[in-house]
Design a protein around this motif. Structure first.
Motif, PDB file in Angstrom:
ATOM      1  N   PHE A  10       0.727  -1.323  -0.109  1.00  0.00           N
ATOM      2  CA  PHE A  10       0.009   0.195  -0.119  1.00  0.00           C
ATOM      3  C   PHE A  10       0.674   1.072  -0.070  1.00  0.00           C
ATOM      4  CE2 PHE A  10      -2.391   3.438   2.100  1.00  0.00           C
ATOM      5  CZ  PHE A  10      -3.447   3.526   1.255  1.00  0.00           C
ATOM      6  N   LEU A  11       1.946   1.232   0.845  1.00  0.00           N
ATOM      7  CA  LEU A  11       2.766   2.632   0.597  1.00  0.00           C
ATOM      8  C   LEU A  11       3.588   2.594  -0.664  1.00  0.00           C
ATOM      9  CD1 LEU A  11       4.643   2.105   4.343  1.00  0.00           C
ATOM     10  CD2 LEU A  11       2.933   3.968   3.452  1.00  0.00           C
ATOM     11  N   LEU A  12       4.084   1.801  -1.219  1.00  0.00           N
ATOM     12  CA  LEU A  12       4.308   1.603  -2.523  1.00  0.00           C
ATOM     13  C   LEU A  12       3.406   1.998  -3.627  1.00  0.00           C
ATOM     14  CD1 LEU A  12       6.801   1.154  -4.551  1.00  0.00           C
ATOM     15  CD2 LEU A  12       5.927  -1.220  -4.656  1.00  0.00           C
ATOM     16  N   PHE A  13       2.083   1.585  -3.470  1.00  0.00           N
ATOM     17  CA  PHE A  13       1.208   2.016  -4.283  1.00  0.00           C
ATOM     18  C   PHE A  13       0.754   3.309  -3.948  1.00  0.00           C
ATOM     19  CE2 PHE A  13      -3.536   2.889  -4.423  1.00  0.00           C
ATOM     20  CZ  PHE A  13      -3.892   2.700  -5.982  1.00  0.00           C
ATOM     21  N   THR A  14       0.832   4.012  -3.134  1.00  0.00           N
ATOM     22  CA  THR A  14       0.375   5.272  -2.673  1.00  0.00           C
ATOM     23  C   THR A  14       1.455   6.360  -3.110  1.00  0.00           C
ATOM     24  OG1 THR A  14      -0.651   4.834  -0.676  1.00  0.00           O
ATOM     25  CG2 THR A  14      -0.180   6.924  -0.667  1.00  0.00           C
ATOM     26  N   PHE A 103     -11.131  13.293  -8.112  1.00  0.00           N
ATOM     27  CA  PHE A 103     -11.690  12.420  -7.130  1.00  0.00           C
ATOM     28  C   PHE A 103     -11.615  11.124  -7.763  1.00  0.00           C
ATOM     29  CE2 PHE A 103     -15.132  10.502  -5.122  1.00  0.00           C
ATOM     30  CZ  PHE A 103     -14.649  10.570  -3.839  1.00  0.00           C
ATOM     31  N   MET A 104     -12.057  10.914  -9.168  1.00  0.00           N
ATOM     32  CA  MET A 104     -12.441   9.419  -9.705  1.00  0.00           C
ATOM     33  C   MET A 104     -11.133   8.887  -9.845  1.00  0.00           C
ATOM     34  SD  MET A 104     -15.242   8.862  -9.800  1.00  0.00           S
ATOM     35  CE  MET A 104     -16.816   9.640  -9.273  1.00  0.00           C
ATOM     36  N   TYR A 105     -10.086   9.580 -10.267  1.00  0.00           N
ATOM     37  CA  TYR A 105      -8.530   9.192 -10.276  1.00  0.00           C
ATOM     38  C   TYR A 105      -8.069   8.500  -9.030  1.00  0.00           C
ATOM     39  CZ  TYR A 105      -3.438   9.315 -10.161  1.00  0.00           C
ATOM     40  OH  TYR A 105      -2.026   9.054  -9.794  1.00  0.00           O
ATOM     41  N   LEU A 106      -8.547   9.264  -7.968  1.00  0.00           N
ATOM     42  CA  LEU A 106      -7.887   8.728  -6.526  1.00  0.00           C
ATOM     43  C   LEU A 106      -9.004   7.644  -6.111  1.00  0.00           C
ATOM     44  CD1 LEU A 106      -7.256  11.801  -4.793  1.00  0.00           C
ATOM     45  CD2 LEU A 106      -5.311  10.234  -5.567  1.00  0.00           C
ATOM     46  N   TYR A 107     -10.256   7.960  -6.226  1.00  0.00           N
ATOM     47  CA  TYR A 107     -11.156   6.776  -5.771  1.00  0.00           C
ATOM     48  C   TYR A 107     -11.042   5.433  -6.362  1.00  0.00           C
ATOM     49  CZ  TYR A 107     -15.443   4.847  -3.986  1.00  0.00           C
ATOM     50  OH  TYR A 107     -16.304   3.768  -3.573  1.00  0.00           O
ATOM     51  N   PHE A 108     -10.924   5.560  -7.742  1.00  0.00           N
ATOM     52  CA  PHE A 108     -11.129   4.190  -8.443  1.00  0.00           C
ATOM     53  C   PHE A 108      -9.871   3.536  -8.510  1.00  0.00           C
ATOM     54  CE2 PHE A 108     -14.684   5.915 -11.121  1.00  0.00           C
ATOM     55  CZ  PHE A 108     -15.664   5.254 -10.432  1.00  0.00           C
ATOM     56  N   LEU A 109      -8.472   4.297  -8.407  1.00  0.00           N
ATOM     57  CA  LEU A 109      -7.433   3.591  -8.384  1.00  0.00           C
ATOM     58  C   LEU A 109      -7.216   2.800  -6.696  1.00  0.00           C
ATOM     59  CD1 LEU A 109      -4.895   5.612 -10.627  1.00  0.00           C
ATOM     60  CD2 LEU A 109      -6.082   3.394 -10.811  1.00  0.00           C
ATOM     61  N   ASN A 110      -7.485   3.724  -5.753  1.00  0.00           N
ATOM     62  CA  ASN A 110      -7.551   3.258  -4.376  1.00  0.00           C
ATOM     63  C   ASN A 110      -8.275   1.926  -4.306  1.00  0.00           C
ATOM     64  OD1 ASN A 110      -5.776   4.373  -2.490  1.00  0.00           O
ATOM     65  ND2 ASN A 110      -6.576   6.310  -3.474  1.00  0.00           N
ATOM     66  N   PHE A 113      -7.014  -1.057  -6.076  1.00  0.00           N
ATOM     67  CA  PHE A 113      -5.893  -1.639  -5.064  1.00  0.00           C
ATOM     68  C   PHE A 113      -6.414  -2.450  -3.919  1.00  0.00           C
ATOM     69  CE2 PHE A 113      -3.117  -1.583  -1.438  1.00  0.00           C
ATOM     70  CZ  PHE A 113      -1.942  -2.289  -2.046  1.00  0.00           C
ATOM     71  N   GLU A 114      -7.684  -1.922  -3.427  1.00  0.00           N
ATOM     72  CA  GLU A 114      -8.316  -2.427  -2.279  1.00  0.00           C
ATOM     73  C   GLU A 114      -8.697  -3.811  -2.655  1.00  0.00           C
ATOM     74  OE1 GLU A 114     -12.287  -1.842   0.198  1.00  0.00           O
ATOM     75  OE2 GLU A 114     -11.177   0.002  -0.791  1.00  0.00           O
TER      76      GLU A 114
END
Length: 128
Positions: A10-14, A103-110, A113-114
């Motif tokens: 998760f840290l690497l992904f972030t 917002f969609m960039y952040l929400y969908f990619l997170n 990953f989840e």
């Protein structure tokens, strides 16, 4: 999968997720990023981290509750993000298209990953 492995992932992904906005901020004068973009970034990232850790802890305690915990956590994340969006829009009045894109960039990619991390963990549990 251990929680420590998913935390490192998760840290690497972030960090990788933060690279394009940083490049946009410095090379595009921040026109595509809404004001307080990093507030959205840290809120969604923290929410994703909390959900991943919570679902994994529930799975370790009671494997039968995994599906219920996952559905509950996903519902909580969606509602928390909707409330955040409402408050953010009322307070800062961002440009609509840029806000939706950010917002969609952040929400969908997170969310991707989840789901990937939790399904990968579930697959490892089923193979045991």
């Amino acid at each position: 999968m251990k929680i420590s492995k998913i935390l490192i992932s998760f840290l690497l992904f972030t960090c990788l997720l933060a690279v394009p906005p940083l490049l946009l901020q410095y090379f595009d004068n921040g026109d595509l990023l809404v004001p307080n973009f990093w507030t959205i970034f840290f809120f969604i990232s923290a929410l994703t981290l909390i959900i991943i850790v919570t679902v994994l802890l529930v799975q370790q305690k009671n494997n039968e509750m995994y599906a219920a915990a996952f559905l509950g956590a996903t519902t909580f994340k969606l509602l928390a993000c909707l409330i955040f969006v409402l408050i953010f829009i009322k307070k800062s009045h961002p440009e609509k298209l840029n806000f939706v894109l950010d917002f969609m960039y952040l929400y969908f990619l997170n969310t991707v990953f989840e789901i990937y991390g939790l399904l990968r963990n579930l697959r490892n549990q089923n193979s045991k």
